[in-house]
Write an enzyme that holds these catalytic residues in place. Structure first.
Site, short mmCIF file in Angstrom:
data_model
loop_
_atom_site.label_atom_id
_atom_site.label_comp_id
_atom_site.label_asym_id
_atom_site.label_seq_id
_atom_site.Cartn_x
_atom_site.Cartn_y
_atom_site.Cartn_z
N ASP A 13 0.68 -1.32 0.18
CA ASP A 13 0.24 -0.09 0.28
C ASP A 13 1.17 1.05 -0.05
O ASP A 13 0.21 2.01 0.52
CB ASP A 13 -1.00 0.28 1.30
CG ASP A 13 -2.16 -1.50 1.57
OD1 ASP A 13 -2.21 -1.31 0.04
OD2 ASP A 13 -2.22 -1.75 2.14
N LYS A 16 2.44 1.43 -5.10
CA LYS A 16 2.62 1.23 -6.42
C LYS A 16 1.46 1.63 -7.47
O LYS A 16 1.78 2.27 -8.84
CB LYS A 16 2.46 -0.39 -5.80
CG LYS A 16 4.03 -0.60 -4.93
CD LYS A 16 3.59 -2.02 -4.78
CE LYS A 16 2.13 -2.63 -4.03
NZ LYS A 16 1.97 -2.28 -2.81
N GLY A 40 -4.59 -4.74 -3.84
CA GLY A 40 -5.55 -3.63 -3.74
C GLY A 40 -4.67 -2.17 -4.17
O GLY A 40 -4.51 -1.67 -3.44
N HIS A 41 -4.55 -2.02 -6.06
CA HIS A 41 -4.02 -0.80 -5.76
C HIS A 41 -4.71 0.35 -6.27
O HIS A 41 -5.78 0.52 -7.52
CB HIS A 41 -3.08 -1.31 -7.30
CG HIS A 41 -1.80 -1.99 -6.88
ND1 HIS A 41 -1.60 -2.91 -7.72
CD2 HIS A 41 -1.41 -2.65 -6.06
CE1 HIS A 41 -0.28 -3.30 -6.95
NE2 HIS A 41 -0.62 -3.59 -6.05
N GLN A 223 1.37 -6.40 -3.30
CA GLN A 223 2.19 -6.38 -1.93
C GLN A 223 4.14 -5.47 -1.50
O GLN A 223 3.45 -4.06 -2.40
CB GLN A 223 2.74 -8.19 -1.46
CG GLN A 223 0.66 -8.57 -1.26
CD GLN A 223 0.32 -9.24 -2.33
OE1 GLN A 223 1.70 -9.46 -3.22
NE2 GLN A 223 -0.49 -8.47 -2.49
#
Ligand code: GDP
Ligand code: IMO
Ligand code: MG
Length: 427
Positions: A13, A16, A40-41, A223
């Protein structure tokens, strides 16, 4: 032309998605090489906000081919709901390529993830519950299901049967759950085959040919370094290699092709799920970082644990990834603190330690040694160059760069594409 790796330098987080999207306009391919929809991007384009889980963030750049590499684990139901969500918003997803060697997250692996976490009780990892760990476990145990298996019903049936043989014993005898029928799983998986077919490709060949043709390929990690199965805070990690070497195995590209490794680094630290976190804050500063930084998980909606910047972690990320650059994100979130503590070393059982200890027990005892850096109060979200930052913000960035061991080549001052200060070009 170069192959670049962009990865998380902390516990995920870091931003990225934003960094990948920023480069997406100038690269030909964006490749996910590990993980799955545990990621979750977030990408903010103008007034539109996108949350991507399985798809590479490059999917939002029209000229770019998004690729899901062999190292990724794919949940087909998530894939199609993410694709249709983007299609409804006018995003063209037709260029997507998916490796035939990528493993599939089967419904039973989602079940196994959830029941094993429940069984662990207080010792749980705090996984995202998306079936990631059990799917990689099946891959290593050689009972995994690959994308290509959907195109041979007999092989698929044999493989699902083999995987369920042991799992059903475990589910019924240990976890008190109902057994899962092979036929039902096979039918569900075969139901995806035709829809998936247009995307399936020999991505290793495609990517290597692209590099031979001087195309620019960007590998987007999910990640982060400290969640890496080998180099992270094991066992509180994910089950793949987000570190730079993972790009080679997870996409089938040799290390000699990679010219740049960019570590995405938040100006403070966050972590989701269980595990050690030396600079974690339990006071109003932690609460303020969470509130101002909007630190809530994109995948699970859990509040992120927040703490000050940890230079020991950053140095470690530089080392294990061979980082050539950092992209420092969320500097704007730190605006308003009179003084900003930065962890420069740890104290472990009364001794000062400069580098991350390899021993889990030592790391659990690590207490941060802080240096105080002067803060700033000016709004920096409109700054377009390093020189436009207040002197103390400049000094904060320079201090972090010095401590972390690689140049900070870009700075995020807001979530939007254009809220970025470029110092050295990545391409
Ligand atoms: P990822 O998983 O590494 O892609 O990061 P996430 O999307 O989970 O979390 C990063 C969050 O920070 C998202 O909400 C981004 O929109 C936001 N973000 C990224 N860069 C910046 C920045 O420089 N400033 C601010 N304020 N927000 C940012
Ligand atoms: P992005 O790509 C932050 C964490 C989980 C848990 C551990 C194992 O958005 O940075 P898993 O479901 O992978 O077996 O969970 O890893 N985790 C993440 N934390 N960001 C992520 O992805 C994460 N993906 C997994 O919270 O602690
Ligand atoms: Mg995220």
């Amino acid at each position: 032309m170069p192959a670049l790796v962009l990865l998380g330098a902390q516990w995920g987080d870091e931003g990225k998605g934003k960094a990948t999207d920023l480069l997406g306009g100038s690269v030909d391919y964006v490749v996910r090489y590990q993980g799955g929809n545990n990621a979750g991007h977030t990408v903010v384009v103008g007034d539109q906000k996108y949350a991507l889980h399985l798809l590479p963030s490059g999917i939002l750049s029209p000229g770019c081919t998004p690729v899901i590499g062999n190292g990724v684990v794919v949940d087909p139901s998530v894939l199609f709901s993410e694709l249709s969500g983007l299609n409804e918003r006018g995003v063209d997803t037709s260029k997507l390529l998916i490796s035939g060697n990528a493993h599939i997250i089967t419904p039973y692996n989602v079940t196994v993830d959830k029941v094993t976490e429940r069984f662990l009780g207080k010792r749980k990892i705090g996984t995202t519950g998306r079936g990631i760990g059990p799917t990689y476990a099946d891959k290593i145990n050689r009972v995994g299901i690959r994308v290509q298996d959907l195109y041979d019903e007999s092989i698929l049936t044999q493989k699902v049967e083999a995987a369920l043989d042991v799992k059903n014993q475990m589910l019924t005898k240990l976890y008190n759950r109902r057994a899962i029928a092979t036929g039902q799983v096979v039918e569900e998986l075969l139901g995806y085959a035709d829809k998936l077919a247009p995307y399936v490709a020999d991505t290793v060949l495609v990517l290597n040919q692209a590099l031979d043709d001087d195309k620019v390929v960007l590998f987007e990690g999910g990640q982060g370094t400290l969640l890496d199965i080998d180099h992270g805070t094991y066992p509180f990690v994910t089950s793949s290699n987000p570190t730079a070497g993972g790009a080679c195995t997870g996409a089938g590209v040799g290390p000699t092709k990679i010219s740049r490794v960019i570590g995405i680094l938040k100006a403070y630290t966050t972590r989701v799920g269980a595990g050690p976190f030396p600079t974690e804050l339990f006071d109003e500063d932690g609460e303020a970082l969470r509130r101002i930084g909007g630190e809530r998980g994109v995948t699970t909606g859990r509040d992120r644990r927040c703490g000050w910047f940890d230079a020991v972690i950053a140095r470690y990320a530089t080392r294990v990834n061979g980082l050539t650059d950092f992209f420092l994100t969320k500097l704007d979130v730190l605006t308003g603190w009179e003084q900003i503590p930065v962890c420069v070393a740890y104290e472990i059982d009364g001794k000062r330690v400069e580098e991350l200890p390899y021993s889990q027990s030592d790391f659990h005892h690590a207490k941060p040694v802080y240096e105080m850096l002067p803060g700033w109060s000016e709004d920096i979200s409109k700054a377009k160059s390093f020189a436009e930052l207040p002197k103390n913000a400049q000094a904060y960035v320079k201090a972090l760069e010095e401590m972390s061991g690689a140049p900070i080549s870009a700075i995020g001052v807001g979530p939007g594409r254009d809220e970025t200060i470029e110092i050295n070009s990545f391409l």
